[in-house]
Design a protein around this motif. Structure first.
Motif, PDB file in Angstrom:
ATOM      1  N   THR A  61       0.834  -1.198   0.000  1.00 33.22           N
ATOM      2  CA  THR A  61       0.000   0.000   0.000  1.00 33.22           C
ATOM      3  C   THR A  61       0.868   1.248   0.000  1.00 33.22           C
ATOM      4  OG1 THR A  61      -1.809  -1.113   1.168  1.00 33.22           O
ATOM      5  CG2 THR A  61      -1.755   1.286   1.276  1.00 33.22           C
ATOM      6  N   GLY A  62       1.863   1.279   0.889  1.00 37.75           N
ATOM      7  CA  GLY A  62       2.750   2.428   0.957  1.00 37.75           C
ATOM      8  C   GLY A  62       3.540   2.640  -0.316  1.00 37.75           C
ATOM      9  N   GLU A  63       3.912   1.542  -0.976  1.00 40.62           N
ATOM     10  CA  GLU A  63       4.724   1.644  -2.192  1.00 40.62           C
ATOM     11  C   GLU A  63       3.911   2.037  -3.423  1.00 40.62           C
ATOM     12  OE1 GLU A  63       6.537  -2.154  -2.554  1.00 40.62           O
ATOM     13  OE2 GLU A  63       8.186  -1.709  -1.175  1.00 40.62           O
ATOM     14  N   ASN A  64       2.584   1.896  -3.341  1.00 34.14           N
ATOM     15  CA  ASN A  64       1.745   2.120  -4.520  1.00 34.14           C
ATOM     16  C   ASN A  64       0.726   3.243  -4.351  1.00 34.14           C
ATOM     17  OD1 ASN A  64       2.361  -0.230  -6.563  1.00 34.14           O
ATOM     18  ND2 ASN A  64       2.310  -1.193  -4.556  1.00 34.14           N
ATOM     19  N   GLY A  65       1.023   4.197  -3.497  1.00 31.64           N
ATOM     20  CA  GLY A  65       0.161   5.367  -3.424  1.00 31.64           C
ATOM     21  C   GLY A  65      -0.610   5.546  -2.143  1.00 31.64           C
ATOM     22  N   GLY A  66      -0.382   4.691  -1.149  1.00 29.39           N
ATOM     23  CA  GLY A  66      -1.026   4.867   0.149  1.00 29.39           C
ATOM     24  C   GLY A  66      -2.539   4.823   0.068  1.00 29.39           C
ATOM     25  N   GLY A  67      -3.187   5.901   0.521  1.00 23.85           N
ATOM     26  CA  GLY A  67      -4.645   5.948   0.535  1.00 23.85           C
ATOM     27  C   GLY A  67      -5.246   5.791  -0.850  1.00 23.85           C
TER      28      GLY A  67
ATOM     29  N   LEU B 214      -8.293   2.066  -4.653  1.00 25.64           N
ATOM     30  CA  LEU B 214      -8.240   1.175  -5.811  1.00 25.64           C
ATOM     31  C   LEU B 214      -8.461  -0.269  -5.388  1.00 25.64           C
ATOM     32  CD1 LEU B 214      -7.591   0.597  -8.803  1.00 25.64           C
ATOM     33  CD2 LEU B 214      -5.169   0.563  -8.177  1.00 25.64           C
ATOM     34  N   TYR B 215      -7.850  -0.654  -4.289  1.00 19.76           N
ATOM     35  CA  TYR B 215      -7.992  -2.008  -3.760  1.00 19.76           C
ATOM     36  C   TYR B 215      -9.440  -2.303  -3.383  1.00 19.76           C
ATOM     37  CZ  TYR B 215      -7.910  -5.380   0.125  1.00 19.76           C
ATOM     38  OH  TYR B 215      -8.182  -6.410   0.997  1.00 19.76           O
ATOM     39  N   LEU B 216     -10.087  -1.356  -2.697  1.00 15.59           N
ATOM     40  CA  LEU B 216     -11.492  -1.540  -2.316  1.00 15.59           C
ATOM     41  C   LEU B 216     -12.387  -1.626  -3.548  1.00 15.59           C
ATOM     42  CD1 LEU B 216     -11.765   0.899   0.734  1.00 15.59           C
ATOM     43  CD2 LEU B 216     -11.619  -1.598   0.774  1.00 15.59           C
ATOM     44  N   LEU B 217     -12.048  -0.870  -4.593  1.00 13.83           N
ATOM     45  CA  LEU B 217     -12.804  -0.956  -5.838  1.00 13.83           C
ATOM     46  C   LEU B 217     -12.663  -2.339  -6.464  1.00 13.83           C
ATOM     47  CD1 LEU B 217     -14.478   0.499  -8.017  1.00 13.83           C
ATOM     48  CD2 LEU B 217     -12.326   1.179  -9.094  1.00 13.83           C
ATOM     49  N   CYS B 218     -11.446  -2.886  -6.427  1.00 14.68           N
ATOM     50  CA  CYS B 218     -11.215  -4.245  -6.957  1.00 14.68           C
ATOM     51  C   CYS B 218     -11.985  -5.285  -6.144  1.00 14.68           C
ATOM     52  CB  CYS B 218      -9.724  -4.556  -6.950  1.00 14.68           C
ATOM     53  SG  CYS B 218      -8.740  -3.603  -8.127  1.00 14.68           S
ATOM     54  N   ILE B 219     -12.034  -5.078  -4.833  1.00 13.61           N
ATOM     55  CA  ILE B 219     -12.796  -5.989  -3.976  1.00 13.61           C
ATOM     56  C   ILE B 219     -14.265  -5.985  -4.387  1.00 13.61           C
ATOM     57  CG2 ILE B 219     -13.731  -6.263  -1.642  1.00 13.61           C
ATOM     58  CD1 ILE B 219     -11.015  -7.329  -1.648  1.00 13.61           C
ATOM     59  N   ALA B 220     -14.825  -4.776  -4.581  1.00 16.08           N
ATOM     60  CA  ALA B 220     -16.249  -4.640  -4.868  1.00 16.08           C
ATOM     61  C   ALA B 220     -16.612  -5.124  -6.266  1.00 16.08           C
ATOM     62  CB  ALA B 220     -16.679  -3.182  -4.689  1.00 16.08           C
ATOM     63  N   VAL B 221     -15.777  -4.772  -7.257  1.00 20.34           N
ATOM     64  CA  VAL B 221     -16.118  -5.048  -8.653  1.00 20.34           C
ATOM     65  C   VAL B 221     -15.705  -6.449  -9.093  1.00 20.34           C
ATOM     66  CG1 VAL B 221     -15.722  -4.315 -11.046  1.00 20.34           C
ATOM     67  CG2 VAL B 221     -15.986  -2.608  -9.240  1.00 20.34           C
ATOM     68  N   VAL B 222     -14.554  -6.918  -8.594  1.00 13.46           N
ATOM     69  CA  VAL B 222     -14.020  -8.210  -9.035  1.00 13.46           C
ATOM     70  C   VAL B 222     -14.145  -9.276  -7.951  1.00 13.46           C
ATOM     71  CG1 VAL B 222     -11.983  -9.426  -9.903  1.00 13.46           C
ATOM     72  CG2 VAL B 222     -12.379  -7.045 -10.554  1.00 13.46           C
ATOM     73  N   GLY B 223     -13.687  -8.944  -6.744  1.00 12.29           N
ATOM     74  CA  GLY B 223     -13.576  -9.953  -5.700  1.00 12.29           C
ATOM     75  C   GLY B 223     -14.899 -10.502  -5.202  1.00 12.29           C
ATOM     76  N   ILE B 224     -15.813  -9.628  -4.808  1.00 12.20           N
ATOM     77  CA  ILE B 224     -17.073 -10.086  -4.216  1.00 12.20           C
ATOM     78  C   ILE B 224     -17.914 -10.902  -5.194  1.00 12.20           C
ATOM     79  CG2 ILE B 224     -19.289  -9.296  -3.268  1.00 12.20           C
ATOM     80  CD1 ILE B 224     -17.774  -7.116  -1.805  1.00 12.20           C
TER      81      ILE B 224
ATOM     82  N   PHE C 143      -1.264   5.683   4.518  1.00  9.98           N
ATOM     83  CA  PHE C 143      -2.548   6.253   4.105  1.00  9.98           C
ATOM     84  C   PHE C 143      -2.455   7.585   3.359  1.00  9.98           C
ATOM     85  CE2 PHE C 143      -3.785   3.604   7.823  1.00  9.98           C
ATOM     86  CZ  PHE C 143      -4.597   2.715   7.129  1.00  9.98           C
ATOM     87  N   ALA C 144      -1.275   8.191   3.257  1.00  8.04           N
ATOM     88  CA  ALA C 144      -1.169   9.448   2.506  1.00  8.04           C
ATOM     89  C   ALA C 144      -1.497   9.196   1.033  1.00  8.04           C
ATOM     90  CB  ALA C 144       0.238  10.016   2.645  1.00  8.04           C
ATOM     91  N   PHE C 145      -2.309  10.060   0.434  1.00 10.53           N
ATOM     92  CA  PHE C 145      -2.761   9.871  -0.943  1.00 10.53           C
ATOM     93  C   PHE C 145      -1.694  10.341  -1.928  1.00 10.53           C
ATOM     94  CE2 PHE C 145      -6.644   9.510   1.340  1.00 10.53           C
ATOM     95  CZ  PHE C 145      -7.501   8.764   0.550  1.00 10.53           C
ATOM     96  N   ASP C 146      -1.320   9.452  -2.842  1.00  5.62           N
ATOM     97  CA  ASP C 146      -0.376   9.788  -3.896  1.00  5.62           C
ATOM     98  C   ASP C 146      -0.844   9.093  -5.178  1.00  5.62           C
ATOM     99  OD1 ASP C 146       1.685  10.392  -5.559  1.00  5.62           O
ATOM    100  OD2 ASP C 146       3.281   9.591  -4.292  1.00  5.62           O
ATOM    101  N   PHE C 147      -1.716   9.797  -5.918  1.00  9.12           N
ATOM    102  CA  PHE C 147      -2.317   9.199  -7.113  1.00  9.12           C
ATOM    103  C   PHE C 147      -1.300   9.018  -8.241  1.00  9.12           C
ATOM    104  CE2 PHE C 147      -6.023  10.831  -4.893  1.00  9.12           C
ATOM    105  CZ  PHE C 147      -6.939   9.800  -5.065  1.00  9.12           C
ATOM    106  N   SER C 148      -0.137   9.665  -8.133  1.00  6.61           N
ATOM    107  CA  SER C 148       0.872   9.527  -9.178  1.00  6.61           C
ATOM    108  C   SER C 148       1.459   8.119  -9.231  1.00  6.61           C
ATOM    109  CB  SER C 148       1.999  10.544  -8.960  1.00  6.61           C
ATOM    110  OG  SER C 148       2.717  10.263  -7.756  1.00  6.61           O
TER     111      SER C 148
END
Length: 255
Positions: A39-45, A50-60, A212-217
């Motif tokens: 998480t920290g290496e890929n943009g934090g928050g 993105l992870y929660l979106l994958c959980i909702a759209v793909v995982g569940i 948790f710091a947001f880094d969309f880059s």
């Protein structure tokens, strides 16, 4: 009228026990150890969203499909896929999904059993007070000494596998169900204690910021693949576990 297939190992007592068991299958190193640093290496928050979106759209949806396949087949993942394919009058090649799930579970067990045996050894060492006042260098040396002792590793690995087989051999109600009812609340308590302890250590605020710091880059294509993979790992998808657990769900329990 077709005869209802009932798993020989028993059935879950309730939906709540099934949820505990599924949570126990999902919550492990993939979430406690791996998730924070990826998480920290890929943009934090940003990665968390993105992870929660994958959980909702793909995982569940995939998890729901695995549970329904398990309930429909009422057998092991391999035999459930065979039965569902036969009932649907399609090719038996669908059974390969069950075989791949069983293979994945075996490979995961090969990894987790080794790490779990380390945990057993470390729990014993901690109870003896071995780690009191040790430095990072001493801790690393202790770990390397453990890895250099094949007899020690084999002994603790054997102990872990025996404990695992005892639980599994006792079936769903006498084994898995009793285990998750004790171990899952205990895991929650341990996590609360660990978070409380971490909050008292130096660098806690920096760790929270890293996580948790947001880094969309940093949300690259690679980050998306990592998020999807983590979603599968979090929900124990694609390894037959959820399908097997679904087979133990009583038919009278509504979806």
């Amino acid at each position: 009228m077709k005869q209802e297939i009932k798993p020989v190992h028993g059935m879950w007592a309730s939906r709540w026990v099934f949820i505990l068991a599924a949570t126990g299958s999902a919550v492990g190193l993939g979430n406690i150890w791996r998730f924070p640093y990826i998480t920290g290496e890929n943009g934090g928050g940003a990665f968390v969203l993105l992870y929660l979106l994958c959980i909702a759209v793909v995982g569940i949806p995939i998890m729901a499909a695995e549970v329904m396949l398990g309930r429909k087949g009422g057998l092991s993942p391999i035999n459930s896929m065979r039965k569902v394919a036969a009932d649907s009058k399609v090719t038996q090649r669908w059974a390969s999904i069950g075989y791949l799930g069983a293979l994945s579970a075996f490979l995961i067990l090969s990894f987790y059993s080794a790490v779990a045996s380390w945990a057993l050894y470390y729990a014993w060492e901690a109870a003896r007070g071995v780690f009191e006042g040790v430095t990072a260098t001493q801790s690393e040396a202790h770990f390397n000494d453990m890895l250099a002792n094949p007899g020690l590793l084999l002994g603790y690995h054997t102990l872990f596998m025996v404990l695992t087989m005892v639980v599994v051999a006792r079936g769903v109600k006498g084994g898995l169900e009793k285990a998750v009812q004790i171990l899952m609340p205990l895991l929650f308590v341990l996590l609360v204690v660990l978070v409380g302890y971490a909050a008292t250590t130096p660098g806690f605020k920096e760790g929270v910021s890293f996580l948790f710091a947001f880094d969309f880059s940093k949300l690259t294509g690679k980050a998306i693949i990592v998020a999807v993979g983590q979603a599968f790992f979090t929900l124990s998808l694609g390894m037959g576990a959820i399908m097997a657990y679904g087979a133990y769900m009583p038919k009278e329990v509504k979806d």
